[in-house]
Each structure stands twice: as structure tokens, then as C-alpha cells.
Design an enzyme around this catalytic site. Structure first.
Site, PDB file in Angstrom:
ATOM      1  CB  SER A  16      50.083  75.222 -54.353  1.00  0.00           C
ATOM      2  OG  SER A  16      51.489  75.095 -54.320  1.00  0.00           O
ATOM      3  CG  HIS A  40      49.693  74.531 -50.041  1.00  0.00           C
ATOM      4  ND1 HIS A  40      49.377  73.765 -48.935  1.00  0.00           N
ATOM      5  CD2 HIS A  40      50.582  73.798 -50.753  1.00  0.00           C
ATOM      6  CE1 HIS A  40      50.037  72.612 -48.993  1.00  0.00           C
ATOM      7  NE2 HIS A  40      50.781  72.608 -50.082  1.00  0.00           N
ATOM      8  CG  ASP A  42      53.905  73.197 -51.925  1.00  0.00           C
ATOM      9  OD1 ASP A  42      53.513  72.342 -51.120  1.00  0.00           O
ATOM     10  OD2 ASP A  42      53.205  73.638 -52.868  1.00  0.00           O
ATOM     11  CG  MET A  44      59.382  71.274 -51.980  1.00  0.00           C
ATOM     12  SD  MET A  44      59.151  70.657 -53.659  1.00  0.00           S
ATOM     13  CE  MET A  44      57.398  70.933 -53.902  1.00  0.00           C
ATOM     14  CG  HIS A  73      53.068  70.551 -47.873  1.00  0.00           C
ATOM     15  ND1 HIS A  73      52.728  70.108 -49.137  1.00  0.00           N
ATOM     16  CD2 HIS A  73      53.491  69.452 -47.192  1.00  0.00           C
ATOM     17  CE1 HIS A  73      52.942  68.798 -49.212  1.00  0.00           C
ATOM     18  NE2 HIS A  73      53.412  68.379 -48.060  1.00  0.00           N
ATOM     19  CG  MET A  75      56.783  68.214 -49.160  1.00  0.00           C
ATOM     20  SD  MET A  75      56.204  68.674 -50.799  1.00  0.00           S
ATOM     21  CE  MET A  75      55.846  70.411 -50.504  1.00  0.00           C
ATOM     22  CG  MET A 144      51.484  64.110 -50.198  1.00  0.00           C
ATOM     23  SD  MET A 144      51.518  65.892 -50.472  1.00  0.00           S
ATOM     24  CE  MET A 144      51.809  66.009 -52.235  1.00  0.00           C
ATOM     25  N   GLY A 149      56.665  66.513 -54.250  1.00  0.00           N
ATOM     26  CA  GLY A 149      57.915  67.007 -54.831  1.00  0.00           C
ATOM     27  C   GLY A 149      57.757  67.987 -55.981  1.00  0.00           C
ATOM     28  CG  PHE A 150      58.646  67.755 -59.107  1.00  0.00           C
ATOM     29  CD1 PHE A 150      59.539  68.760 -59.471  1.00  0.00           C
ATOM     30  CD2 PHE A 150      59.148  66.570 -58.588  1.00  0.00           C
ATOM     31  CE1 PHE A 150      60.912  68.580 -59.341  1.00  0.00           C
ATOM     32  CE2 PHE A 150      60.529  66.385 -58.459  1.00  0.00           C
ATOM     33  CZ  PHE A 150      61.409  67.393 -58.832  1.00  0.00           C
ATOM     34  N   GLY A 151      54.839  70.146 -58.700  1.00  0.00           N
ATOM     35  CA  GLY A 151      53.484  70.492 -59.117  1.00  0.00           C
ATOM     36  C   GLY A 151      53.203  69.926 -60.499  1.00  0.00           C
ATOM     37  CG  ASP A 182      49.386  69.368 -51.840  1.00  0.00           C
ATOM     38  OD1 ASP A 182      49.263  69.827 -52.988  1.00  0.00           O
ATOM     39  OD2 ASP A 182      50.352  69.636 -51.094  1.00  0.00           O
ATOM     40  N   GLY A 183      47.598  67.869 -54.684  1.00  0.00           N
ATOM     41  CA  GLY A 183      48.177  67.278 -55.881  1.00  0.00           C
ATOM     42  C   GLY A 183      47.131  66.960 -56.928  1.00  0.00           C
ATOM     43  N   GLY A 204      47.535  74.150 -57.200  1.00  0.00           N
ATOM     44  CA  GLY A 204      48.581  74.992 -57.767  1.00  0.00           C
ATOM     45  C   GLY A 204      48.276  75.341 -59.202  1.00  0.00           C
TER      46      GLY A 204
HETATM   47  C1  DX5 Z   1      53.798  69.146 -54.528  1.00  0.00           C
HETATM   48  C2  DX5 Z   1      53.129  70.174 -53.658  1.00  0.00           C
HETATM   49  C3  DX5 Z   1      51.813  70.668 -54.124  1.00  0.00           C
HETATM   50  C4  DX5 Z   1      51.805  71.254 -55.520  1.00  0.00           C
HETATM   51  C5  DX5 Z   1      50.497  70.894 -56.144  1.00  0.00           C
HETATM   52  O1  DX5 Z   1      54.629  68.320 -53.798  1.00  0.00           O
HETATM   53  O2  DX5 Z   1      52.943  69.683 -52.347  1.00  0.00           O
HETATM   54  O3  DX5 Z   1      51.289  71.594 -53.194  1.00  0.00           O
HETATM   55  O4  DX5 Z   1      51.925  72.633 -55.547  1.00  0.00           O
HETATM   56  O5  DX5 Z   1      50.510  71.324 -57.450  1.00  0.00           O
HETATM   57  P1  DX5 Z   1      49.327  70.981 -58.445  1.00  0.00           P
HETATM   58  O6  DX5 Z   1      48.072  71.538 -57.881  1.00  0.00           O
HETATM   59  O7  DX5 Z   1      49.754  71.606 -59.705  1.00  0.00           O
HETATM   60  O8  DX5 Z   1      49.272  69.468 -58.521  1.00  0.00           O
HETATM   61 ZN    ZN Z   2      51.874  71.075 -50.996  1.00  0.00          ZN
END
Ligand code: DX5
Ligand code: ZN
Length: 232
Positions: A16, A40, A42, A44, A73, A75, A144, A149-151, A182-183, A204
Site C-alpha cells: 500500500s 495498492h 488508497d 480517501m 481501493h 474509500m 478490512m 481510514g488510516f494505516g 487489508d490492514g 503498507g
Molecule cells: C487503510 C488502508 C490500508 C492501509 C493499510 O484504510 O485501506 O490499505 O494502507 O496499512 P497497514 O498495512 O499499515 O495497516
Molecule cells: Zn486499502
């Protein structure tokens, strides 16, 4: 019996870019070239999720900068308005959220008609059961394993029940369905997701937080492959 089993699809590793340096996205793509299957991306919109990242102009530039298939992806709210644009920019797979869509099947058809794979994403608080009957219309189901929303969040193992339910349903219906998680996917979580039936893995922090992103991606693949072959 084994001879009636569909061949297992190859593992997909999808770093990601959310965890990469946004001023150096082309370099981030180059850093994993040859070691990964999808990139990937993201998207948002600060409405569907509170965070804000990137949109079509950057996807267009990424498409020109790398040959790695782009896994977008979304969001975002109102995917019916925006998702097809990503397919038209050449995204390999375009995934939108079930929670944001009134008519997921219609949008899946539009995405396929525009030349991309169609993906449906299920956020942390959404049950997968309501969507199982729609899966023949999709190429990818993204589950998910955090709240979108956040990595950098912690992997939620309870989400793997959804992966198991979807994989069982897909196998019973002989669907060719990618199940993507994912996540929080990292060295210590990827095997559990693979054993549950996932075959595409977004990572990510585990890739771009590593000193050598390509090496980190290869390590993730090795762990996923080992877990998938032992759970056959
Ligand atoms: C968060 C994203 C993910 C994010 C995952 O909403 O959809 O793709 O990048 O990050 P990691 O792998 O750090 O959890
Ligand atoms: Zn994602």
C-alpha cells in the site's frame, strides 16, 4: 476429492502506497518492482473516511510511471460517480465500499465494462453475509482487517471469520474470487489470514516501513505461500 478442486490462485502481494513517501511515489513503485503483484492505492475523500489522500490525477501519473498493476481501493462516498474513472485510467482492479453503494452489482458491471476487475470492500463493522449472494458479480472481495481510514493500525483477528465465510461460499459456488485482506498485515499476521482463505494481501507499514521494501514483500509472500499450502 483433489481432482475436482479448482487450482489455487497464486498469492497476490499488494504493497500500500499509503505508507510510502507521497512525494516519491514512482520511486516507491520501483522499489518493489519484480517482488509484488499489485500496487495498492488508497483513495480517501475526507467524507467516507476522515482521511484525505489522492485521486485521479495521481493515479493517472502512477499508471504512466509503473507497469505494476494498480489496485485502487476507493474509500469514498458516491462511488457510482467516480469509480469508473479509475478503470478508464487503466487501474487493474477497482474496489469500492459496500457501505457507500446503493447498487453494488450495477457498479460492478460498469467497472468490468470499462475494463477493470470489480472489487467490493467490507469495512470492520459490516457483516459479509448480506453480500455473499452478490459475489458472482465481483472479481475481488476486500475484507478490512482494521477500520478503514488510516494505516499503521493493529490487525483484528476477529475479521478472519468473514474471510472464512466468504471463502467457503466462493468454493461452494465455484467462484473465481480473490479475497483480499487489508490492514495490519505483517510477518506475524499474514499466515492466519492466508489460512482463513485470503489470497491477496495488502501491506503498507510492513513493506514501506521496512529498510528493504522488496525484501519485506518477498518475506510476506513466503509466509503466505507456506500457510496456504499447509491449509490445502
Ligand atoms: C487503510 C488502508 C490500508 C492501509 C493499510 O484504510 O485501506 O490499505 O494502507 O496499512 P497497514 O498495512 O499499515 O495497516
Ligand atoms: Zn486499502
Amino acid at each position: 476429492m483433489a481432482q475436482f478442486q479448482a487450482a489455487q490462485a497464486d498469492t497476490v502481494i499488494a504493497p500500500s502506497l499509503l505508507a510510502a513517501d507521497f512525494a516519491r511515489l514512482a520511486e516507491a513503485a520501483d522499489a518493489v518492482e519484480g517482488a509484488v503483484d499489485w500496487l495498492h492505492v488508497d483513495v480517501m475523500d475526507n467524507h467516507f473516511v476522515p482521511n484525505l489522500t489522492l485521486g485521479p490525477p495521481i493515479v493517472k501519473s502512477l499508471k504512466a510511471a509503473t507497469d505494476i498493476p494498480l489496485d485502487c481501493h476507493l474509500m469514498i462516498e458516491d462511488p457510482a460517480r467516480w469509480a469508473v474513472g479509475y478503470a478508464e485510467l487503466g487501474a487493474y482492479n477497482v474496489t469500492f465500499h459496500a457501505e457507500a453503494s446503493d447498487d453494488p452489482v450495477a457498479l460492478a458491471k460498469d467497472l468490468r465494462a470499462a475494463g477493470s476487475k470489480a472489487g467490493l470492500a467490507i469495512d470492520r463493522d459490516t457483516a459479509v453475509e448480506d453480500y455473499l449472494d452478490l459475489l458472482p458479480e465481483f472479481d475481488t472481495l476486500l475484507i478490512m482487517t482494521i477500520k478503514a481510514g488510516f494505516g499503521g493500525q493493529q490487525f483484528l483477528p476477529a475479521m478472519l471469520d468473514k474471510v472464512r465465510a466468504a471463502r467457503t461460499h466462493a468454493a461452494a459456488g465455484h467462484l473465481e474470487l480473490r479475497i483480499e485482506v487489508d490492514g495490519g498485515i505483517a510477518d506475524d499476521t499474514i499466515a492466519a489470514a492466508a489460512e482463513a482463505g485470503a489470497d491477496a494481501f495488502v501491506a503498507g507499514t510492513a513493506v514501506y516501513g521496512a529498510a528493504d521494501p522488496a525484501d519485506a514483500a518477498r518475506r510476506l509472500r513466503a509466509r503466505a505461500d507456506a500457510a496456504r499450502s499447509s491449509s490445502l
